[in-house]
Design a protein around this motif. Structure first.
Motif, mmCIF file in Angstrom:
data_model
loop_
_atom_site.group_PDB
_atom_site.id
_atom_site.type_symbol
_atom_site.label_atom_id
_atom_site.label_comp_id
_atom_site.label_asym_id
_atom_site.label_seq_id
_atom_site.Cartn_x
_atom_site.Cartn_y
_atom_site.Cartn_z
ATOM 1 N N SER A 1 -20.408 -20.556 11.093
ATOM 2 C CA SER A 1 -20.534 -19.294 11.943
ATOM 3 C C SER A 1 -19.075 -18.941 12.105
ATOM 4 C CB SER A 1 -21.256 -19.875 13.158
ATOM 5 O OG SER A 1 -21.013 -18.928 14.139
ATOM 6 N N THR B 1 -12.301 -12.158 7.599
ATOM 7 C CA THR B 1 -13.200 -13.062 7.181
ATOM 8 C C THR B 1 -13.607 -12.877 5.555
ATOM 9 O OG1 THR B 1 -13.828 -13.583 9.103
ATOM 10 C CG2 THR B 1 -15.254 -14.306 7.347
ATOM 11 N N ILE C 1 -14.061 -23.127 22.536
ATOM 12 C CA ILE C 1 -13.591 -21.760 22.734
ATOM 13 C C ILE C 1 -14.202 -20.761 23.704
ATOM 14 C CG2 ILE C 1 -12.682 -19.555 21.566
ATOM 15 C CD1 ILE C 1 -11.469 -22.225 20.211
ATOM 16 N N PRO D 1 -17.699 -17.250 20.046
ATOM 17 C CA PRO D 1 -18.522 -18.313 20.279
ATOM 18 C C PRO D 1 -19.916 -18.332 20.126
ATOM 19 C CG PRO D 1 -17.068 -17.701 22.220
ATOM 20 C CD PRO D 1 -17.047 -16.689 21.433
HETATM 21 C C1 7RM Z 1 -12.027 -14.787 12.066
HETATM 22 C C2 7RM Z 1 -11.865 -13.716 13.063
HETATM 23 C C3 7RM Z 1 -10.145 -13.503 16.235
HETATM 24 C C4 7RM Z 1 -10.663 -13.908 17.463
HETATM 25 C C5 7RM Z 1 -10.223 -15.191 18.155
HETATM 26 C C6 7RM Z 1 -11.475 -15.687 18.868
HETATM 27 C C7 7RM Z 1 -12.687 -14.975 18.472
HETATM 28 C C8 7RM Z 1 -13.372 -16.042 16.218
HETATM 29 C C9 7RM Z 1 -14.539 -18.067 16.561
HETATM 30 C C10 7RM Z 1 -14.001 -17.026 17.902
HETATM 31 C C11 7RM Z 1 -15.174 -18.785 19.262
HETATM 32 C C12 7RM Z 1 -15.406 -19.128 16.823
HETATM 33 N N1 7RM Z 1 -10.763 -13.320 13.144
HETATM 34 N N2 7RM Z 1 -13.219 -16.226 17.438
HETATM 35 N N3 7RM Z 1 -14.058 -17.295 15.655
HETATM 36 N N4 7RM Z 1 -14.337 -17.492 19.223
HETATM 37 N N5 7RM Z 1 -15.792 -19.601 18.258
HETATM 38 N N6 7RM Z 1 -15.973 -19.732 15.962
HETATM 39 O O1 7RM Z 1 -12.942 -13.432 13.730
HETATM 40 O O2 7RM Z 1 -9.034 -11.539 14.226
HETATM 41 O O3 7RM Z 1 -11.123 -10.799 14.044
HETATM 42 O O4 7RM Z 1 -10.856 -12.264 15.762
HETATM 43 O O5 7RM Z 1 -12.245 -13.980 17.342
HETATM 44 O O6 7RM Z 1 -11.567 -14.914 20.245
HETATM 45 O O7 7RM Z 1 -9.065 -15.139 19.001
HETATM 46 S S1 7RM Z 1 -10.520 -11.872 14.270
#
Ligand code: 7RM
Length: 659
Positions: free
Chosen positions: A390, A316, A517, A394
């Protein structure tokens, strides 16, 4: 795995796009629908248009894309030449020389610094010359282990300027984690600082780096930023002060012409096994995707001040603190500290102090601040805000409502953005001027993205049924490979469901096309939004001699979202209390404080299949005291283990309540 989602979701509230937002939004609902359809029907045309609009190319590509998801060999803008640093800085100079590129806010709030595009150009060019002087060449990997200070951005962009590949390691990681990442990427140079400051505490970056490098013989040079000024040991032949090196070079350094499919960076992320994956992103596709998604999703307009609270050690930070904003000539705020220091008002005070317009953070921070009550928020103005975001996990609908009502004063749309390290940028999200918002849903696919929900047999499921989230169509932001491990790349993301990218998440889509999600369906735990693999933690536990077996699972946590619960079989004679401490220390030492164990449960044995696989499904349920519906246990090698586990858990829970 496949399950029907209850009707409750159908009654949820919908928040319309505020009329004030409609006036200036880049994209409204009609435009979104039209452009989305176009983007998935004519991906090549669509991405070529975006590439021309958002990126400055030294020479044009010969082919927009080649390869396929099926063959996991996609290439974008083949033959095109460009430079990431040039696109972030040089091309804006004519109009933006005196515009703020970075606003830096220190941990204690006593200091802030504004760095204009002109100044950034000078510093990055100088540091690029420092790297060159140390023998860094195109394609070399450079490790960056720095706190959230401007030098981390300068270092990343300087690498990009000369075609070196940056590998940023989160400043909160331990020496051991740093060491494995340096070795895996084959870095020969490391950039660090004396100390980092976080919430009034000091993190011994240089000391950690020294410890890590002791086991990395290839690292010949370490560049050290003097940040807090606390004393450190410098190794005469190896270590170089950043400020001295900067004063010895000039500020002229041309941006190297790079190929669109050359690597830009490696970023490590946790997977199912103990070994983190070095996700490799290439220049052309990544930049196009990140630049355009930033502008539309955050509705960025010239003059806006944008703040992403993520650390640059995570994706991010890479995509939406550095590259996205700077590619758009924006002003990005870089904050060194934490949300609760010196008080729980800190975030909101910073928003007022720097008149932040767009604020992007993680549910874990929102939950923690909500927990402290509304007064900390309400005593600040936050009038400058127009959009909230955000990311990371989730966001619970109640927390969403609080963010919307209390932080945003019911004026600011929230973009709940779903994506991964591997995807380069945001794939599922509302567009703030287009999408009616449903609290807790990441809403609709972004341009060019075709998500699907499938069952175990890879068949599409119906609306409101959960399943595996896959992506059907390629987009330019997708990683190129796992560094040094093409096999694992193919196996993890493309083998199980041929022709599609497997995300590892489960989700469902409702009747209105909104995606919800649910979470990971592999062995990845998200602790405060940080990705941690169960395998990494288990390896750390097993390195303690008194441990004979260990398994960890995620349990829900009010603030962190998830936390780590460990089942440990100890060798006979080991003392429980002392061992618990040892285990926690070992995990912190091997991985870092983010991996702290929530709890340790001693058990006689772990539930395993006949082939020896640990049945985590059972362990997850028992950890949260759900003993009734353990599912099919017939494949267990030793079914009586389950009864023991339940008895042990009940005894342990009773003990906690008594305490
Ligand atoms: C950007 C980041 C990825 C994992 C992904 C999900 C979870 C990320 C959301 C989310 C629900 C969201 N990269 N995830 N964003 N779940 N709503 N808006 O986090 O590689 O560190 O993680 O994060 O499980 O697979 S990450």
């Amino acid at each position: 795995m496949e399950r029907q989602i209850g009707e409750k979701q159908q009654k949820e509230k919908i928040y319309k796009v505020p009329s004030s937002f409609l006036k200036h939004a880049h994209i409204n609902l009609k435009q979104y629908k039209k452009l989305y359809r176009y983007s998935i029907k004519n991906p090549n045309k669509f991405w070529a248009q975006q590439a021309e609009k958002f990126i400055n190319w030294f020479s044009p590509w010969k082919k927009i894309s080649t390869g396929s998801l099926k063959k996991h060999n996609m290439r974008w803008f083949v033959g095109g030449k460009l430079n990431a640093c040039y696109n972030c800085i040089d091309r804006h100079l004519e109009t933006h020389r005196n515009v703020a590129a970075i606003i830096w806010e220190s941990d204690n709030g006593n200091e802030s610094r504004t760095i204009s595009y002109g100044e950034l150009h000078e510093k990055v060019s100088r540091f690029a010359n420092v790297l060159k002087k140390q023998g860094v060449k195109k394609g070399d990997r450079v490790c960056i282990y720095l706190p959230m200070i401007p030098e981390i951005i300068i270092a990343m962009l300087a690498c990009a300027r000369i075609g070196a590949i940056h590998s940023v390691v989160f400043g909160g990681f331990s020496a051991e984690s740093l060491c494995t990442r340096i070795l895996d990427a084959g870095c020969r140079l490391l950039i660090t600082a004396d100390f980092g400051a976080r919430g009034g505490q000091y993190i011994p970056s240089k000391k950690n780096a020294d410890k890590a490098i002791a086991k990395c013989p290839k690292v010949k040079k370490v560049i050290v930023v003097k940040h807090t000024g606390h004393p450190i040991t410098m190794h005469r032949k190896r270590d170089i002060w950043y400020h001295e090196a900067m004063s010895e070079v000039d500020a002229k350094c041309p941006a190297v012409k790079m190929d669109a499919n050359d690597p830009l960076f490696i970023l490590y992320t946790s997977g199912s096994t103990g070994k983190p994956k070095g996700i490799l992103h290439t220049i052309g596709g990544y930049l196009v995707f990140v630049a355009m998604s930033f502008k539309y999703i955050f509705d960025y307009h010239a003059g806006d001040t944008y703040w992403c609270t993520a650390d640059l050690g995570w994706i991010t930070g890479h995509s939406y603190l550095l590259y996205g904003p700077l590619l758009n000539g924006g002003t990005t705020l870089l904050f060194e500290g934490v949300p609760n220091y010196p008080s729980f008002s800190r975030y909101w005070e910073i928003i007022d102090k720097h008149q932040v317009n767009i604020f992007y953070t993680a549910p874990t921070a929102i939950r923690a601040l909500r927990h402290e009550g509304d007064d900390w928020v309400k005593k600040t103005s936050r009038k400058s805000l127009k959009l909230l975001g955000s990311v990371g996990e989730p966001i619970n609908p109640d927390v969403w409502e609080w963010y919307y009502n209390v932080v945003g004063n019911k004026r600011c749309p929230i973009v709940d953005t779903w994506w991964q390290t591997e995807t380069g940028g945001i794939l599922i999200t509302p567009l703030p001027g287009a999408t009616p918002l449903k609290p807790g849903s990441a809403a609709w696919p972004f341009f060019g993205i075709v998500p699907e929900i499938i069952n175990e047999k890879s068949k599409l499921v119906k609306d409101n049924q959960s399943g595996r989230l896959v992506l059907k169509q390629a987009w330019p932001g997708l990683m190129k490979t796992i560094y040094g491990d093409k096999k694992r790349f193919v196996k993890t993301y493309f083998k199980e469901v041929p022709g599609k990218y497997l995300t590892g998440d489960s989700a469902y889509r409702d009747k209105k096309g909104y995606f919800w999600i649910i979470g990971r369906n592999d062995d990845v735990i998200k602790v405060s939004g940080h990705r941690i693999g169960t395998g990494e933690v288990e390896s750390a536990l097993l390195s303690v001699p008194a441990v004979s077996e260990a398994a960890v699972v995620a349990v829900p946590h009010e603030i962190k979202g998830q936390s780590i619960f460990a089942y440990v079989v100890k060798k006979s004679g080991a003392k429980s209390d002392a061992l618990k401490k040892t285990l926690n220390n070992r995990v912190r030492q091997k991985i870092g404080p983010i991996a702290t164990l929530q709890d340790v449960q001693w058990v006689k044995a772990l539930p395993k299949t006949r082939s020896g696989k640990i049945m985590r499904r059972i362990l997850r349920k028992i950890a949260v005291n759900e003993f009734d519906d353990l599912g099919d246990t017939s494949t267990l090698a030793n079914p009586s283990v389950v009864d023991d586990l339940i008895a042990e858990r009940k005894k342990y829970s009773a003990k906690i309540i008594k305490r």
